[in-house]
Design an enzyme around this catalytic site. Structure first.
Site, PDB file in Angstrom:
ATOM      1  CD  GLU A 113       9.168  11.820 -15.113  1.00 28.51           C
ATOM      2  OE1 GLU A 113       8.195  12.541 -14.891  1.00 28.51           O
ATOM      3  OE2 GLU A 113      10.317  12.265 -15.278  1.00 28.51           O
ATOM      4  CB  SER A 149      13.853  21.916 -14.566  1.00 29.47           C
ATOM      5  OG  SER A 149      13.135  23.135 -14.652  1.00 29.47           O
ATOM      6  CE  LYS A 183      12.070  18.824 -10.266  1.00 28.82           C
ATOM      7  NZ  LYS A 183      10.915  19.244 -11.050  1.00 28.82           N
ATOM      8  CG  HIS A 231      -1.722  -1.242   1.408  1.00 28.17           C
ATOM      9  ND1 HIS A 231      -2.954  -1.469   0.863  1.00 28.17           N
ATOM     10  CD2 HIS A 231      -1.383  -2.385   2.070  1.00 28.17           C
ATOM     11  CE1 HIS A 231      -3.366  -2.682   1.191  1.00 28.17           C
ATOM     12  NE2 HIS A 231      -2.419  -3.264   1.919  1.00 28.17           N
TER      13      HIS A 231
END
Ligand code: ARG
Length: 458
Positions: A289, A276, A282, A155
């Site tokens: 992804e 970024s 970043k 979970h």
């Protein structure tokens, strides 16, 4: 000029004709198409349908075409309807009349099925190799992690301590099943369809068993009607690819989470991260992804293909042409996703301090309950007692490591002097007893088994 223009008295309307042209993508089947035609010419020769001279001329012409196409991919272009028409046009240009005899007793319906089966039989081993590289990177990470600990999750809440190696071997296990699943898809494609004609079979005495063995197939299709529209091997391949992409997506999700600042169990290499344009701090996991995102595309190809097949009348229908873009796209998507995922995993650095810190604390509660159960307390009662301990510890902002011996014994007189030592992450993993568990000996054996699978002794 098409292969069928003789029957028509008007030129095709480009709106309809261009719509059904497939040469733009089925040129990927060029080598397979020529391979199939070489074998077909030989079979026609053996059956006495082609003269020795014609068979020899066709062979020589096709070999030259294959050679030219291999040397210069730009050779495989033209106004042709599909790759089959292209090869035939080139052959006739080269050897004249004899080239027109090649298509005797054969239909493009069976030809295209053969080509796609040949394509998958040569592409699947490459995908399996790329999968094996990702599995090797997982095994290397498992090896390098040694006895390092991290939390496991259910979970997405911390569950129990595990070895970092166990985590990498978990993903390796799923990817190994993908290697097998692709093998099954390859076996499904391993049936030779020539001899089926357009649908009813061929009127020439072709030795299909010999043809199958020339082309490296282990069997011949059973029924010509079925063969003309059987694309189960396409569905099996798209499913195998989809599930492999789902596995990569889940690897990606884990690593995106675990390399983030909040977890920090691993550090992405600068070489596999992206920045970024606006936020200088970043370090983004774009490769992961995209592997996650592209799983949607692979699943879409599978769902799209099954939808195309559903409700098709038996026998060949042009709808079946949709199989190729689905297969090529799925193949390419998995290949590039594996390559990128491999780079990320191979260069990933473990932050053992963060990982093991997160593996201690209240996630030892199950081990504390097991301690009681092993000493004779019914597990349900143990669960209740430890639950109450956890409730108190949470309220006081503490964990098991800060309990005094007195406090242990107050919680239950089943707790002996060894209770504090029993409630540590290291004890927790050592306490596991099954071969599939995170017990260090079991993980060591699992890693060895994986390495033997990766490098089978001759
Ligand atoms: N381009 C076609 C396909 O991909 C080849 C088979 C054509 N057969 C036909 N009867 N038009 O399925």
């Amino acid at each position: 000029m098409t292969l069928w223009s003789g029957r028509f008295d008007t030129a095709p309307d480009p709106a309809a004709f261009d719509f059904q042209v497939s040469f733009g993508f089925d040129r990927a089947l060029f080598a397979d198409d020529v391979t199939g035609s070489l074998a077909w010419a030989e079979a026609l020769g053996a059956a006495g349908v082609l003269s020795k001279q014609d068979a020899a001329a066709i062979r020589k012409g096709l070999e030259e075409i294959l050679e030219e196409g291999r040397r210069d991919p730009a050779y495989v272009t033209g106004p042709d309807e599909d790759v089959h028409s292209f090869v035939e046009r080139k052959l006739v240009e080269k050897i004249g009349e004899a080239g027109r005899r090649l298509h005797t007793g054969r239909s493009r319906n069976e030809q295209v099925s053969l080509d796609l089966r040949l394509y998958l039989r040569r592409r699947i081993p490459l995908l399996q190799q790329a999968l094996t590289q990702v599995i090797t990177a997982c095994a290397d990470q498992a090896e390098r992690a040694g006895g390092a600990l991290m939390p496991s999750y259910t979970h997405l809440r911390r569950a129990q301590p595990v070895l970092v190696a166990h985590f990498f071997l978990a993903h390796a296990s799923a990817l190994r099943r993908d290697v097998d699943r692709l093998e099954a898809a390859r076996a499904e494609a391993d049936a030779m369809p020539l001899g089926s004609g357009a649908i009813a079979g061929t009127s020439y005495p072709i030795d299909t068993a010999a043809l199958a063995s020339t082309l490296g197939f282990s069997r011949v299709v059973r029924n010509s009607i079925d063969a003309s529209s059987d694309r189960d091997f396409v569905a099996a391949f798209l499913f195998a690819v989809s599930l492999a992409m789902v596995h990569l997506s889940r690897v990606a999700e884990d690593l995106i989470v675990f390399t983030g600042d909040e977890h920090g169990f691993f550090e992405l290499s600068d070489a596999t991260a992206t920045g970024s344009s606006m936020m200088p701090q970043k370090k983004n996991p774009d490769a992961l992804e995209l592997a996650r995102g592209k799983s949607g595309r692979a699943i879409g190809r599978l769902a799209g293909w099954l939808t195309t097949m559903k409700g098709l009348p038996s026998g060949y229908n042009k709808d079946l042409q949709e199989d190729k873009e689905a297969v090529f796209d799925a193949d390419h998507t998995l290949a590039i996703s594996l390559r990128a995922t491999h780079a990320v995993i191979a260069r990933l650095a473990l932050n053992a301090g963060n990982a093991s810190r997160a593996a201690s604390g209240l996630l030892l509660a199950t081990d504390v309950a097991d301690y009681l159960a092993i000493r004779g307390m019914p597990f349900r009662q143990a669960h209740e007692i430890v639950g109450a301990m956890v409730r108190r510890l949470v309220a006081e902002g503490r964990d098991f490591s800060s309990l005094t011996l007195k406090e242990w014994k107050e919680a239950s007189d089943f707790f002996g002097d060894d209770a504090p030592q029993a409630a540590t992450p290291l004890e927790s993993v050592h306490a596991k007893r099954t071969p599939q568990s995170t017990n260090p000996d079991a993980v060591h054996a699992a890693l060895k088994e994986l390495k033997d699978w990766l490098n089978p002794k001759a």
